[in-house]
Design an enzyme around this catalytic site. Sequence first.
Site, mmCIF file in Angstrom:
data_model
loop_
_atom_site.group_PDB
_atom_site.id
_atom_site.type_symbol
_atom_site.label_atom_id
_atom_site.label_comp_id
_atom_site.label_asym_id
_atom_site.label_seq_id
_atom_site.Cartn_x
_atom_site.Cartn_y
_atom_site.Cartn_z
ATOM 1 N N SER A 178 0.828 -1.527 -0.386
ATOM 2 C CA SER A 178 -0.092 -0.161 -0.321
ATOM 3 C C SER A 178 1.245 1.252 0.261
ATOM 4 C CB SER A 178 -0.768 0.003 1.366
ATOM 5 O OG SER A 178 -2.233 -1.194 1.024
ATOM 6 N N HIS A 230 0.430 4.529 4.578
ATOM 7 C CA HIS A 230 -0.060 5.666 2.998
ATOM 8 C C HIS A 230 0.218 6.760 2.909
ATOM 9 C CE1 HIS A 230 -4.181 2.235 3.137
ATOM 10 N NE2 HIS A 230 -3.261 1.260 3.304
#
Length: 303
Positions: A178, A230
């Site tokens: 991610s 993230h």
Amino acid sequence: MGKSKTPGDIEAAAHQVAARPQARPCPPPPKSWFPWLVPVFFMANVATFVYSMYVNNCPEKTGADRCVFNSYLGRFSFQPLSENPLFGPSPTTLEKLGALEKKLVVQEGEEWRLVSCIWLHAGAIHLIANMLSLLFIGVKLEQEFGFLRIGLLYVISGFGGSLLSALHLQKSISVGASGALFGLLGAMLSELFMNWTIYANKCAALMTLMFVVVLNLAVGFLPHVDSSAHIGGFLSGFLLGFILLVRPQYGYVSRKYIPPGYDGKRVKSKHKWYQYLLWVAALVALIFGFALCLVKLFNFQLS
């Protein structure tokens, strides 16, 4: 019969041709790269997940009656959903194969986990979601900028996401691509700002990209999702976009495409002044940010 030109008329016509401004040479169409590295990353992530399920061996370690889809998958069957709702291996297996754990990185000297964790996934659902994003975003970027720049962008953004994630981890582990994928999104945003002059419909491009970025960032606030990775990956990719994805300004023509006798002073410079400024500022910010995170993670004493 036609009227013949006098020597004076011929000299005047020649003077007009000589005084006519030179036509600006047209730049060649941009080269489109063949995307092969992103598919390789895709296959590497899938292969790593299959290997993690092989090592996990749920029937032997947990009990065949408790494994999900044991009758179909055998050794590759998933852990009980009460332990892993994403259809994947156990946390112990992920830790063994290189999952990010703060204690092992800081106290055991296993810094390699900051990179190895981006190739592991917690489950099949996690893998599918990330790989669809990788193909959707990565293939287009590699076609435009080539394998070297996108490869560096992917790995360094993943490392940046791992750094910020490690700072916020307590006793849990973290895995997944991610951070690297959010790095690609961040780079797309900075590339739009960096190369603003070449976009015809600027507002539409900006609004579309911002919608994708905000939507993906919102996913990070869902339960059991590592939002730190993230954010760290996105910020790293955003800065790297100013460094790696800069394009020549509109109208620039390389010297090798300029016809003989053309006035070189009329050729535009390769980049605008603000592109150079953003390049330097982003490089300094990226180095400072990484250094600050490493110092904080390992509790170094600055003299």
